[in-house]
Design a protein around this motif. Structure first.
Motif, PDB file in Angstrom:
ATOM      1  N   ARG A 171       0.799  -1.190  -0.329  1.00  0.00           N
ATOM      2  CA  ARG A 171      -0.135  -0.173  -0.541  1.00  0.00           C
ATOM      3  C   ARG A 171       0.988   1.041   0.216  1.00  0.00           C
ATOM      4  O   ARG A 171       0.712   1.946  -0.383  1.00  0.00           O
ATOM      5  CB  ARG A 171      -1.215  -0.325   1.060  1.00  0.00           C
ATOM      6  CG  ARG A 171      -1.391   1.097   1.606  1.00  0.00           C
ATOM      7  CD  ARG A 171      -2.623   1.301   0.597  1.00  0.00           C
ATOM      8  NE  ARG A 171      -3.584   2.062   0.394  1.00  0.00           N
ATOM      9  CZ  ARG A 171      -4.078   3.374  -0.766  1.00  0.00           C
ATOM     10  NH1 ARG A 171      -3.644   3.204  -1.352  1.00  0.00           N
ATOM     11  NH2 ARG A 171      -4.996   4.474  -0.027  1.00  0.00           N
ATOM     12  N   ILE A 172       1.697   1.693   0.893  1.00  0.00           N
ATOM     13  CA  ILE A 172       2.257   2.147   0.894  1.00  0.00           C
ATOM     14  C   ILE A 172       3.472   2.162  -0.610  1.00  0.00           C
ATOM     15  O   ILE A 172       3.860   3.658  -1.368  1.00  0.00           O
ATOM     16  CB  ILE A 172       3.941   2.269   2.068  1.00  0.00           C
ATOM     17  CG1 ILE A 172       2.645   2.196   3.684  1.00  0.00           C
ATOM     18  CG2 ILE A 172       4.890   3.274   1.868  1.00  0.00           C
ATOM     19  CD1 ILE A 172       4.354   1.820   4.566  1.00  0.00           C
ATOM     20  N   LEU A 173       3.935   1.292  -0.930  1.00  0.00           N
ATOM     21  CA  LEU A 173       4.876   2.047  -2.457  1.00  0.00           C
ATOM     22  C   LEU A 173       3.520   2.229  -3.477  1.00  0.00           C
ATOM     23  O   LEU A 173       3.319   3.452  -4.443  1.00  0.00           O
ATOM     24  CB  LEU A 173       4.768   0.461  -2.832  1.00  0.00           C
ATOM     25  CG  LEU A 173       5.827   0.725  -4.179  1.00  0.00           C
ATOM     26  CD1 LEU A 173       6.227   1.168  -4.545  1.00  0.00           C
ATOM     27  CD2 LEU A 173       6.283  -0.903  -4.273  1.00  0.00           C
ATOM     28  N   ILE A 185       1.744  10.019   3.051  1.00  0.00           N
ATOM     29  CA  ILE A 185       1.977   9.004   3.665  1.00  0.00           C
ATOM     30  C   ILE A 185       1.247   8.189   5.005  1.00  0.00           C
ATOM     31  O   ILE A 185       0.564   7.825   4.912  1.00  0.00           O
ATOM     32  CB  ILE A 185       2.229   7.824   3.041  1.00  0.00           C
ATOM     33  CG1 ILE A 185       3.021   7.798   1.435  1.00  0.00           C
ATOM     34  CG2 ILE A 185       2.529   6.465   3.141  1.00  0.00           C
ATOM     35  CD1 ILE A 185       4.023   7.065   1.137  1.00  0.00           C
ATOM     36  N   ALA A 186       2.099   8.870   5.385  1.00  0.00           N
ATOM     37  CA  ALA A 186       1.794   8.979   8.318  1.00  0.00           C
ATOM     38  C   ALA A 186       0.848   9.470   7.492  1.00  0.00           C
ATOM     39  O   ALA A 186      -0.562   8.611   8.042  1.00  0.00           O
ATOM     40  CB  ALA A 186       2.899   9.584   8.170  1.00  0.00           C
ATOM     41  N   TYR A 187       0.696  10.426   7.058  1.00  0.00           N
ATOM     42  CA  TYR A 187      -1.422  10.928   7.607  1.00  0.00           C
ATOM     43  C   TYR A 187      -2.546  10.101   6.776  1.00  0.00           C
ATOM     44  O   TYR A 187      -3.524   9.928   7.268  1.00  0.00           O
ATOM     45  CB  TYR A 187      -1.335  12.225   6.883  1.00  0.00           C
ATOM     46  CG  TYR A 187      -2.844  13.272   6.862  1.00  0.00           C
ATOM     47  CD1 TYR A 187      -3.374  13.464   7.850  1.00  0.00           C
ATOM     48  CD2 TYR A 187      -4.090  13.552   5.799  1.00  0.00           C
ATOM     49  CE1 TYR A 187      -4.660  14.583   8.285  1.00  0.00           C
ATOM     50  CE2 TYR A 187      -5.095  13.745   6.091  1.00  0.00           C
ATOM     51  CZ  TYR A 187      -5.176  14.377   6.866  1.00  0.00           C
ATOM     52  OH  TYR A 187      -7.100  14.850   7.351  1.00  0.00           O
ATOM     53  N   GLU A 188      -2.351   9.763   5.705  1.00  0.00           N
ATOM     54  CA  GLU A 188      -3.131   8.914   4.431  1.00  0.00           C
ATOM     55  C   GLU A 188      -3.641   7.714   5.528  1.00  0.00           C
ATOM     56  O   GLU A 188      -4.972   7.179   5.537  1.00  0.00           O
ATOM     57  CB  GLU A 188      -2.736   8.430   3.039  1.00  0.00           C
ATOM     58  CG  GLU A 188      -3.373   7.395   2.284  1.00  0.00           C
ATOM     59  CD  GLU A 188      -4.747   8.352   1.888  1.00  0.00           C
ATOM     60  OE1 GLU A 188      -5.194   7.581   0.816  1.00  0.00           O
ATOM     61  OE2 GLU A 188      -4.629   9.260   1.885  1.00  0.00           O
ATOM     62  N   LEU A 189      -2.219   6.873   6.275  1.00  0.00           N
ATOM     63  CA  LEU A 189      -2.480   5.902   6.438  1.00  0.00           C
ATOM     64  C   LEU A 189      -2.696   5.932   8.032  1.00  0.00           C
ATOM     65  O   LEU A 189      -2.577   4.675   8.844  1.00  0.00           O
ATOM     66  CB  LEU A 189      -1.263   4.918   6.452  1.00  0.00           C
ATOM     67  CG  LEU A 189      -1.008   4.865   4.762  1.00  0.00           C
ATOM     68  CD1 LEU A 189      -0.300   3.374   4.597  1.00  0.00           C
ATOM     69  CD2 LEU A 189      -2.390   3.845   4.154  1.00  0.00           C
ATOM     70  N   GLU A 193       5.124   8.753  10.749  1.00  0.00           N
ATOM     71  CA  GLU A 193       6.125   9.291  10.304  1.00  0.00           C
ATOM     72  C   GLU A 193       6.985   8.386   9.879  1.00  0.00           C
ATOM     73  O   GLU A 193       7.283   8.064   9.056  1.00  0.00           O
ATOM     74  CB  GLU A 193       6.377  10.489   9.877  1.00  0.00           C
ATOM     75  CG  GLU A 193       7.663  11.220   8.560  1.00  0.00           C
ATOM     76  CD  GLU A 193       8.032  12.751   8.725  1.00  0.00           C
ATOM     77  OE1 GLU A 193       8.372  13.079   7.375  1.00  0.00           O
ATOM     78  OE2 GLU A 193       7.235  13.305   8.922  1.00  0.00           O
ATOM     79  N   THR A 194       7.759   8.088  10.828  1.00  0.00           N
ATOM     80  CA  THR A 194       8.728   7.281  10.883  1.00  0.00           C
ATOM     81  C   THR A 194       8.304   6.057  10.434  1.00  0.00           C
ATOM     82  O   THR A 194       9.567   4.929  10.536  1.00  0.00           O
ATOM     83  CB  THR A 194       9.983   7.011  12.569  1.00  0.00           C
ATOM     84  OG1 THR A 194       8.403   7.356  13.619  1.00  0.00           O
ATOM     85  CG2 THR A 194       9.866   8.641  12.755  1.00  0.00           C
ATOM     86  N   THR A 195       6.828   5.337  10.699  1.00  0.00           N
ATOM     87  CA  THR A 195       6.440   4.149  10.460  1.00  0.00           C
ATOM     88  C   THR A 195       7.191   3.987   9.033  1.00  0.00           C
ATOM     89  O   THR A 195       7.765   3.134   8.654  1.00  0.00           O
ATOM     90  CB  THR A 195       5.283   3.982  11.333  1.00  0.00           C
ATOM     91  OG1 THR A 195       5.541   3.702  12.819  1.00  0.00           O
ATOM     92  CG2 THR A 195       5.210   2.345  11.149  1.00  0.00           C
ATOM     93  N   VAL A 196       6.487   5.229   8.131  1.00  0.00           N
ATOM     94  CA  VAL A 196       6.565   5.374   7.290  1.00  0.00           C
ATOM     95  C   VAL A 196       8.388   5.089   6.412  1.00  0.00           C
ATOM     96  O   VAL A 196       8.311   4.617   5.512  1.00  0.00           O
ATOM     97  CB  VAL A 196       5.536   6.232   6.175  1.00  0.00           C
ATOM     98  CG1 VAL A 196       5.757   6.648   5.379  1.00  0.00           C
ATOM     99  CG2 VAL A 196       4.682   6.536   6.934  1.00  0.00           C
TER     100      VAL A 196
END
Length: 231
Positions: A171-173, A185-189, A193-196
């Motif tokens: 999903r991130i890709l 991406i962090a906001y979307e999921l 942000e560190t996890t992203v």
């Protein structure tokens, strides 16, 4: 394959899902599974999206039989999507496309077995015996010495690399391919942000690339967006 859950095989295979758009072949294969292999319940789907829908709805087959020629999917794309959705359920390719390159690619992507269409019942029985024991089945001659050195196409190689990604990484890709940065991406999921960043690092490692741009190119090579359901 590395980083993948082990395939779940608990006792006899009793429930099967056939994904094939030819009703007569589905009927014949269902009879083979029930009469020759002891499968108790067989459900069929004529397209990949139909199969994904019933699986999302709670169907838990012991084994999935997949044709490579479906109206809504090309080649190994369907196999990758099924593995993403049901990573511990063995998926067996049953296809008339039984060239050694295709068989080898399917096994490397994650298929539990490959049985050419219209094989005699004994071949299906042998294949399911292997799979029930947690082994991989391929037809004789599929991995000849000369074929073993034949390189995969760029699209097949891209699919194999992408098959290593977890559902979250996939999903991130997809979001990276849409041009989103880590903060977006962090906001979307709804994750940190560190996890992203950690996921992006893992994605690049699994794909064998050094940059986000290279990761996008591999995704495009495999037509990656077609592998993911709309979210």
């Amino acid at each position: 394959m590395n980083d993948k859950p082990s395939i779940r095989v608990e006792g006899a295979l009793q429930n099967a899902l056939i994904i094939d758009d030819h009703p007569l072949f589905c009927d014949a294969l269902s009879m083979t599974l029930k009469a020759g292999l002891g499968i108790e319940r067989v459900q069929t789907a004529g397209a990949l999206e139909e199969a994904l829908s019933v699986l999302d709805g709670g169907l838990e087959p012991d084994v999935i039989l997949l044709d490579l020629n479906l109206p809504d999917v090309n080649g190994l794309d369907g196999l990758v999507r099924l593995i993403k959705l049901c990573p511990r359920t063995p998926v067996v390719i049953v296809s008339s496309m039984a060239e050694p390159r295709v068989v080898r690619s399917a096994i490397r992507v994650g298929a539990a077995g490959f049985v050419p269409k219209h094989s005699p019942r004994d071949v299906f029985r042998k294949a399911f015996a292997h799979i029930a024991n947690g082994e991989i089945y391929a037809p004789e001659g599929a991995f000849s010495e000369s074929d073993a050195n034949m390189p995969l196409s760029s699209g097949e190689e891209a699919l194999i690399r992408l098959s290593h990604l977890t559902k979250q990484q996939a999903r991130i890709l997809q979001l990276i391919c849409e041009g989103q940065m880590n903060k977006q991406i962090a906001y979307e999921l709804s994750i940190a942000e560190t996890t992203v960043k950690a996921h992006v690092t893992a994605i690049m490692r699994k794909l064998g690339v050094q940059s986000r741009t290279q990761a996008v190119l591999i995704a495009q090579e495999a037509n990656f967006n077609s592998l993911l359901p709309d979210t």
